[in-house]
Design an enzyme around this catalytic site. Structure first.
Site, short mmCIF file in Angstrom:
data_model
loop_
_atom_site.label_atom_id
_atom_site.label_comp_id
_atom_site.label_asym_id
_atom_site.label_seq_id
_atom_site.Cartn_x
_atom_site.Cartn_y
_atom_site.Cartn_z
N ASP A 292 -0.24 -7.51 1.54
CA ASP A 292 0.30 -6.14 1.57
C ASP A 292 1.83 -6.20 1.66
O ASP A 292 2.43 -5.95 2.71
CB ASP A 292 -0.31 -5.41 2.78
CG ASP A 292 -0.04 -3.91 2.74
OD1 ASP A 292 0.44 -3.42 1.70
OD2 ASP A 292 -0.33 -3.24 3.75
N SER B 234 4.13 2.68 8.33
CA SER B 234 3.74 1.69 7.34
C SER B 234 4.92 1.20 6.53
O SER B 234 5.80 1.98 6.17
CB SER B 234 2.74 2.30 6.36
OG SER B 234 1.44 2.20 6.86
N HIS C 49 0.82 -1.22 0.00
CA HIS C 49 0.00 0.00 0.00
C HIS C 49 0.85 1.27 0.00
O HIS C 49 0.35 2.35 -0.27
CB HIS C 49 -1.02 -0.02 1.15
CG HIS C 49 -0.48 0.37 2.49
ND1 HIS C 49 -0.13 -0.55 3.46
CD2 HIS C 49 -0.25 1.58 3.05
CE1 HIS C 49 0.29 0.08 4.54
NE2 HIS C 49 0.23 1.38 4.32
#
Ligand SMILES: [Ca+2]
Ligand SMILES: [Ca+2]
Length: 426
Positions: free
Chosen positions: A135, A234, A82
């Protein structure tokens, strides 16, 4: 956040003896890590000691902080899909990624920082942007990272090998340390991996939040709240020790993926389960490397004391197209050759460089800089029309200089024939 790093004797000694052979570096170890003081953070993390998380990578998108990543190989970093998949959805967005290993304080150049350009973005083919299943992404960089005490890869877990429930793992990143503050100094947090069943219960899908917790995910955190990874972390590493590894090496078991808020009570952050993707990682690492045999790429070429000469894009005249992702620069130094009145004449013999539809040279371009410090832009060139000659004079400073720099930049798509510039002192 603005705490200065304390220079101490241990650090200086590590600096002096930090050049270590790549062979001596084992994955998942922290040869530079000293047990320094840590300072409490709002989301419960602590400031990392420089060198204690040597696999942490700072991933920038068009020069701005985007995500974290993990060094796993000299040429590859691991991150979350992502973080980078927009670049694949929208090729026209022209997103460029750079990766910094050995980074610690994002506001200054750290001693062992190494910056590389990403030349390949490989997102898992089954990544789902809604459920965040799979992911995971691997990015190849243009040039190998040099491993040293501050730049060490994390170990990869074996296929299907999970940390035992309640194993104490460590997450790190420059993400938000409060609702409004992003860290400048790398932060870390110890947290337990939770049993799969507990993660399923915590992440039971609801109407507004359809995401399902699957076997390809891990969850970890402190259920009482107050300590968690957050936005900006992230893509970064969740590393764990592995049962049976006697030397305490750290394995990158997780990639920071998603969560419900940050550090909320009864919640636990969700991580991509790296071990469930080990086969995909091995396949990707086995890809033929992006060829990067261009002598000008990413490095300065200096031309000194020639009354005339030429500069051309790589491969110009071979009737091939120039490569993508070029960052060429040439410096022409003529100060010693000229008298006070002298000038240099710069003319394009040929120009065929991809232009944007608005002719703004957003894609590929040639920049020419002059001035004593080579920082005064004289012109930006793209397209196919041969531009007018450019005449540069000696500067008025003392000592006076005559020098210029040519920068050639190509983006990640579409090459053309390139350019050739002639220069001469008339
Ligand atoms: Ca830095
Ligand atoms: Ca291009």
């Amino acid at each position: 956040m603005r705490l200065c790093y304390m220079w101490n004797l241990g650090f200086i000694l590590w600096f002096l003896f930090s050049e270590t052979d790549a062979q001596q570096i084992s994955c998942g170890t922290t040869p530079a890590s000293t047990h320094g003081n840590a300072f409490a953070r709002i989301f419960g993390g602590t400031r990392a000691v420089y060198g204690s998380i040597p696999w942490q990578v700072n991933l920038l998108e068009n020069g701005s902080p985007r995500c974290g990543a993990t060094l796993i190989h000299q040429k590859w970093i691991l991150t979350a899909a992502h973080c980078v998949y927009l670049s694949l959805l929208n090729q026209n967005a022209n997103l460029e990624y750079t990766a910094i290993a050995g980074d610690h304080d994002t506001e200054k150049d750290d001693l062992f920082e190494q910056l590389r350009f990403v030349v390949r973005v490989t997102v898992h083919q089954a990544f789902d942007g809604k459920t965040l299943e799979n992911d995971i992404a691997l990015l190849e960089v243009d040039k190998e990272f040099a491993f040293n005490n501050y730049v060490v890869p994390a170990c990869l877990p074996n296929r299907g090998e999970l940390p035992y429930p309640f194993t104490n793992c460590e997450v790190s990143g420059w993400g938000f340390t409060s609702a409004t503050t992003k860290a400048e100094i790398l932060q870390k947090l110890d947290l337990p991996v939770l049993p799969h069943k507990a993660c399923e219960v915590i992440h039971t899908p609801t109407e507004g939040r359809p995401t399902i917790f699957t076997k390809k995910m891990l969850c970890a955190g402190h259920l009482e709240g107050g300590r968690d990874a957050c936005q900006g972390d992230s893509g970064g590493p969740l590393v764990c020790p592995t049962y049976g590894s006697s030397n305490g090496e750290k394995f990158v078991n997780g990639i920071v993926s998603w969560g419900n808020g940050c550090a909320e009570q009864g919640q636990a952050g969700v991580y991509t389960n790296v071990a469930s993707h080990r086969a995909w990682i091995d396949e990707t690492l086995a890809l033929k490397p992006v060829v990067n045999d261009n002598p000008c790429q990413y490095s300065g070429v200096e031309i000194r004391n020639q009354r005339e000469g030429s500069i051309h894009s790589p491969g110009f005249g071979n009737s091939t197209q120039y490569a993508s992702n070029l960052r060429c620069n040439w410096i022409v130094e003529l100060s010693d050759l000229t008298s006070a009145s002298d000038t240099v004449l710069i003319s394009f013999q040929r120009l065929d460089v991809e232009e944007s539809s608005d002719q703004e040279c957003r894609y590929d371009y040639v920049d020419i800089y002059g001035g004593d410090n080579l920082d005064i832009l004289q012109g930006t060139y793209c397209g196919r029309r041969r531009p007018a000659d450019l005449e540069l004079s000696k500067t008025r400073s003392t000592p006076s200089t005559l020098r210029f720099k040519v920068v050639f930049h190509s983006d990640s798509s579409i090459g053309r024939r390139g350019f050739r510039i002639n220069f001469r002192i008339p």
